[in-house]
Design a protein around this motif. Structure first.
Motif, PDB file in Angstrom:
ATOM      1  N   HIS A  48      -9.239   5.307  -5.582  1.00  0.00           N
ATOM      2  CA  HIS A  48      -8.170   5.589  -6.766  1.00  0.00           C
ATOM      3  C   HIS A  48      -8.009   5.003  -7.820  1.00  0.00           C
ATOM      4  O   HIS A  48      -9.209   3.637  -8.394  1.00  0.00           O
ATOM      5  N   SER A  58      -1.963   6.281  -8.417  1.00  0.00           N
ATOM      6  CA  SER A  58      -1.788   6.741  -7.005  1.00  0.00           C
ATOM      7  C   SER A  58      -2.604   7.728  -6.674  1.00  0.00           C
ATOM      8  O   SER A  58      -2.754   7.639  -5.367  1.00  0.00           O
ATOM      9  N   VAL A  59      -2.670   9.110  -7.232  1.00  0.00           N
ATOM     10  CA  VAL A  59      -3.710   9.660  -6.799  1.00  0.00           C
ATOM     11  C   VAL A  59      -4.639   9.380  -6.956  1.00  0.00           C
ATOM     12  O   VAL A  59      -5.550   8.333  -7.100  1.00  0.00           O
ATOM     13  N   GLN A  60      -5.627  10.023  -5.983  1.00  0.00           N
ATOM     14  CA  GLN A  60      -7.483   9.358  -5.728  1.00  0.00           C
ATOM     15  C   GLN A  60      -7.957  10.386  -6.428  1.00  0.00           C
ATOM     16  O   GLN A  60      -7.364  12.076  -6.549  1.00  0.00           O
ATOM     17  N   TYR A 120      -2.752  14.407  -4.293  1.00  0.00           N
ATOM     18  CA  TYR A 120      -1.583  13.796  -3.305  1.00  0.00           C
ATOM     19  C   TYR A 120      -1.260  12.910  -2.651  1.00  0.00           C
ATOM     20  O   TYR A 120      -0.978  14.780  -1.623  1.00  0.00           O
ATOM     21  N   ALA A 124       2.289  10.074  -4.095  1.00  0.00           N
ATOM     22  CA  ALA A 124       1.173   9.972  -5.365  1.00  0.00           C
ATOM     23  C   ALA A 124       2.584  10.490  -6.718  1.00  0.00           C
ATOM     24  O   ALA A 124       2.507  11.836  -6.557  1.00  0.00           O
TER      25      ALA A 124
END
Length: 216
Positions: A48, A58-60, A120, A124
Motif C-alpha cells: 500500500h 487503499s490499492v496495493q 483492488y 479499494a
C-alpha cells in the motif's frame, strides 16, 4: 450488459482514449494473473503506497522497470525495502505495443519501460488523478483489466470534476489513452466484487498500466 445478445463495442471515449472490450483471451488473462502473483513477491513486494502527506492508498501496487514513488520514478524502492525494482519483461513491452496498434493502428515509437500493477479488493478505490510524472508525454498509457469489473471514471485535462465519462471495465478489457487525452484526470470510484470470471483465477481486480517514462 455484456454477452452475445448485447455485445460491448469498441468506443472512443474521448479524443485519443479508446476502450476495447474483451481484448485479452481468457488464457492470456490467466497467464497475466500468474505473472502478477510472481511480481507481487518481489524483489520489491506489492504494498500500500504511503503518500507524502501520510495518507495510505487503499490499492496495493507493485512496479516493474521503474518504481513509482510519489511523485517520481526511481530504480530503487527506498520507500519499501531498498531493493532494486524488477525488470520489465520484453514480452510485456511487446504486449503494450500490440495494445497501441489495436487502439491507434500504429504503435509508432511507443516502447513502454515501466508498469504499475494495481490490486483492488472490494473496498479499494483510486481517486481522480493525472499520470504526469513521465517525461515522454506524447506516449500513451496502456491499461489492462483482470478479474472483477470496475467503474473507470475518465475525465478531462482541466480538473478532477465534470465532465467525465464512467466506463465499466471488465476482465480482459483494454483501455488506452494518449494524444489530447494523455493527461486527462481518471480514477476508479467503484469495484464490483464477485463479477470476475472464476476461470481467470483472481478474486478482486488487477490492473496493469504500461507507461513510457522518457527517463534514461
Amino acid at each position: 450488459m455484456s454477452g452475445a445478445l448485447f455485445p460491448r463495442e469498441r468506443t472512443e471515449v474521448a479524443p485519443g482514449a479508446v476502450h476495447v472490450p474483451g481484448w485479452l483471451s481468457v488464457e492470456r488473462q490467466r497467464e497475466l494473473v500468474a505473472a502478477c502473483r510472481e511480481w507481487a513477491r518481489g524483489p520489491v513486494p506489492m504494498r500500500h503506497t504511503v503518500l507524502p502527506g501520510g495518507g495510505v492508498m487503499s490499492v496495493q501496487t507493485v512496479c516493474l522497470g521503474w518504481h513509482w514513488q510519489p511523485y517520481r520514478y526511481v530504480r530503487v524502492a527506498g520507500d519499501v525495502n531498498g531493493a532494486r525494482v524488477a525488470e520489465l519483461p520484453g514480452w510485456l513491452v511487446e504486449l503494450g505495443r500490440a495494445a497501441a496498434v489495436e487502439a491507434y493502428g500504429d504503435a509508432g515509437a511507443y516502447a513502454p519501460d515501466a508498469a504499475l500493477v494495481n490490486f483492488y479488493d472490494g473496498d479499494a478505490r483510486m481517486g481522480m488523478h493525472q499520470d504526469k510524472e513521465e517525461r515522454a508525454g506524447w506516449a500513451p498509457v496502456v491499461s489492462l483489466s483482470l478479474g472483477d469489473t470496475c467503474v473507470f471514471r475518465f475525465g478531462n485535462v482541466e480538473g478532477r470534476g465534470q465532465p467525465y465519462t464512467d466506463v465499466e471495465l471488465e476482465s480482459g478489457d483494454l483501455f488506452v489513452f494518449g494524444g489530447a487525452s494523455r493527461f486527462a484526470y481518471h480514477g476508479v470510484p467503484k469495484v464490483m466484487p464477485g463479477t470476475g470470471d472464476p476461470a481467470v483465477g483472481v478474486t478482486g481486480r488487477l490492473n496493469i498500466t504500461l507507461r513510457q517514462t522518457g527517463l534514461d
